[in-house]
Design a protein around this motif. Structure first.
Motif, mmCIF file in Angstrom:
data_model
loop_
_atom_site.group_PDB
_atom_site.id
_atom_site.type_symbol
_atom_site.label_atom_id
_atom_site.label_comp_id
_atom_site.label_asym_id
_atom_site.label_seq_id
_atom_site.Cartn_x
_atom_site.Cartn_y
_atom_site.Cartn_z
ATOM 1 N N ALA A 145 -21.250 40.959 -5.884
ATOM 2 C CA ALA A 145 -21.202 39.729 -6.671
ATOM 3 C C ALA A 145 -20.884 40.059 -8.124
ATOM 4 C CB ALA A 145 -22.522 38.978 -6.582
ATOM 5 N N ILE A 146 -20.046 39.233 -8.731
ATOM 6 C CA ILE A 146 -19.679 39.382 -10.139
ATOM 7 C C ILE A 146 -20.071 38.111 -10.884
ATOM 8 C CG2 ILE A 146 -17.706 39.464 -11.732
ATOM 9 C CD1 ILE A 146 -16.341 41.339 -9.779
ATOM 10 N N VAL A 147 -20.740 38.286 -12.013
ATOM 11 C CA VAL A 147 -21.173 37.157 -12.833
ATOM 12 C C VAL A 147 -20.624 37.331 -14.245
ATOM 13 C CG1 VAL A 147 -23.131 35.835 -13.715
ATOM 14 C CG2 VAL A 147 -23.291 36.956 -11.478
ATOM 15 N N PRO A 148 -19.558 36.611 -14.610
ATOM 16 C CA PRO A 148 -19.059 36.683 -15.990
ATOM 17 C C PRO A 148 -20.003 35.919 -16.914
ATOM 18 C CG PRO A 148 -17.758 35.127 -14.704
ATOM 19 C CD PRO A 148 -18.736 35.747 -13.755
ATOM 20 N N ALA A 171 -21.063 40.791 -16.443
ATOM 21 C CA ALA A 171 -20.223 41.115 -17.598
ATOM 22 C C ALA A 171 -20.800 40.423 -18.822
ATOM 23 C CB ALA A 171 -18.784 40.673 -17.354
ATOM 24 N N LEU A 172 -21.217 41.214 -19.818
ATOM 25 C CA LEU A 172 -21.893 40.687 -20.994
ATOM 26 C C LEU A 172 -21.034 40.818 -22.244
ATOM 27 C CD1 LEU A 172 -25.498 42.168 -20.579
ATOM 28 C CD2 LEU A 172 -24.735 39.855 -20.023
ATOM 29 N N GLY A 179 -14.911 40.463 -21.692
ATOM 30 C CA GLY A 179 -13.822 40.241 -22.630
ATOM 31 C C GLY A 179 -13.906 38.891 -23.305
ATOM 32 N N GLY A 180 -12.843 38.544 -24.008
ATOM 33 C CA GLY A 180 -12.828 37.310 -24.765
ATOM 34 C C GLY A 180 -12.761 36.065 -23.910
ATOM 35 N N GLU A 181 -12.147 36.153 -22.744
ATOM 36 C CA GLU A 181 -12.035 35.029 -21.827
ATOM 37 C C GLU A 181 -12.710 35.371 -20.507
ATOM 38 O OE1 GLU A 181 -10.856 32.187 -22.756
ATOM 39 O OE2 GLU A 181 -10.049 32.856 -24.697
ATOM 40 N N ARG A 182 -12.991 34.337 -19.742
ATOM 41 C CA ARG A 182 -13.645 34.544 -18.443
ATOM 42 C C ARG A 182 -12.870 35.540 -17.583
ATOM 43 N NH1 ARG A 182 -16.297 31.616 -14.062
ATOM 44 N NH2 ARG A 182 -15.386 32.334 -12.106
ATOM 45 N N ALA A 183 -11.539 35.364 -17.512
ATOM 46 C CA ALA A 183 -10.724 36.232 -16.665
ATOM 47 C C ALA A 183 -10.808 37.688 -17.105
ATOM 48 C CB ALA A 183 -9.273 35.751 -16.674
ATOM 49 N N ASP A 184 -10.905 37.930 -18.420
ATOM 50 C CA ASP A 184 -11.033 39.301 -18.923
ATOM 51 C C ASP A 184 -12.360 39.916 -18.482
ATOM 52 O OD1 ASP A 184 -8.578 39.143 -20.447
ATOM 53 O OD2 ASP A 184 -9.665 37.923 -21.902
ATOM 54 N N SER A 185 -13.415 39.108 -18.493
ATOM 55 C CA SER A 185 -14.718 39.596 -18.058
ATOM 56 C C SER A 185 -14.725 39.907 -16.568
ATOM 57 C CB SER A 185 -15.801 38.560 -18.385
ATOM 58 O OG SER A 185 -15.944 38.400 -19.771
#
Length: 234
Positions: free
Chosen positions: A10-13, A57-58, A82-88
């Motif tokens: 699981a990934i949580v941005p 991702a923090l 990162g700066g945007e959700r997709a980057d995170s």
């Protein structure tokens, strides 16, 4: 393509710091009952037996996460977003890919604390029907209107076959990593993981999810989320 997700990560941005809803901290750290929104979200994911690891991702300046009881959970790992959700999400995918390139990933919004195990199970169980991946979604129930720039109605949109995209969104890690990284390199606007897959020509499946899987975006949502969580605990 791996059609039997034996390993699920699981990934949580959670790197966003802009949305504070009038508070002195990011919204995912606002209290929802006895613990924060993010803590509730993590509890659902960490307690699911099919999820082997949860990667959060923090923001690099995050000073709140370490105070959560879940911060020391053995299934939890951290990356810098990162700066945007997709980057995170991509940063977390980089980490996950090094762990197990055969895994599937569940990407879930930090501010959706009302997710239930039954919806995770439905999404995981959809792999046979949707080996390319799928997302939780809810059919549009209300009448949809299209407006002009001045806020006046220009037309009524047929709601048949329209869906609200929810999370988690569930994909093989290799294909999501490839398509998301290529979309970002091409400077494509990515609003969720499914949009990166769609850009690459993949047609993700839709799995009917619970409508109480709300995203907390306004102060009024806190009370509603608290109600849903209390009902789930009964």
């Amino acid at each position: 393509m791996q059609n039997n997700p034996k390993s699920i990560i699981a990934i949580v941005p959670a790197a966003g710091i802009g949305s504070r809803m009038g508070a002195d901290k990011p919204k995912q750290y606002l209290m929802l009952g006895q613990q924060s929104i993010l803590a509730h979200t993590l509890d659902v994911l960490l307690s699911h037996t099919d999820i082997s690891q949860v990667i959060v991702a923090l923001h690099p300046q995050d000073q709140h996460f370490k105070q959560l009881p879940q911060a020391t959970h053995p299934k939890l790992s951290l990356v810098i977003g990162g700066g945007e959700r997709a980057d995170s999400v991509l940063a977390a995918l980089d980490y996950a890919l090094a762990i197990n390139p055969q895994a599937w990933v569940l990407v879930h919004d930090a501010a959706r604390p009302c997710l239930r195990h039954e919806d995770i199970n439905k999404l995981i169980g959809s792999v046979e029907q949707h080996p390319q991946g799928a997302i939780l979604a809810a059919p549009v129930r209300d009448t949809m209107k299209r407006s002009d720039a001045s806020g006046q109605i220009t037309s009524t949109v047929d709601r048949a076959l329209l869906w609200h995209a929810l999370t988690p969104q569930f994909f093989p890690i290799t294909s999501l990593h490839r398509n998301l990284s290529q979309a970002l390199a091409a400077k494509v606007s990515i609003t969720d993981e499914a949009s990166a897959m769609e850009w690459a020509g993949v047609r993700p499946g839709l799995v009917n999810g619970r409508v109480d899987n709300i995203k907390v975006t306004h102060p009024d949502d806190l009370q509603l989320a608290a109600l849903f969580i209390s009902q789930a605990q009964q």
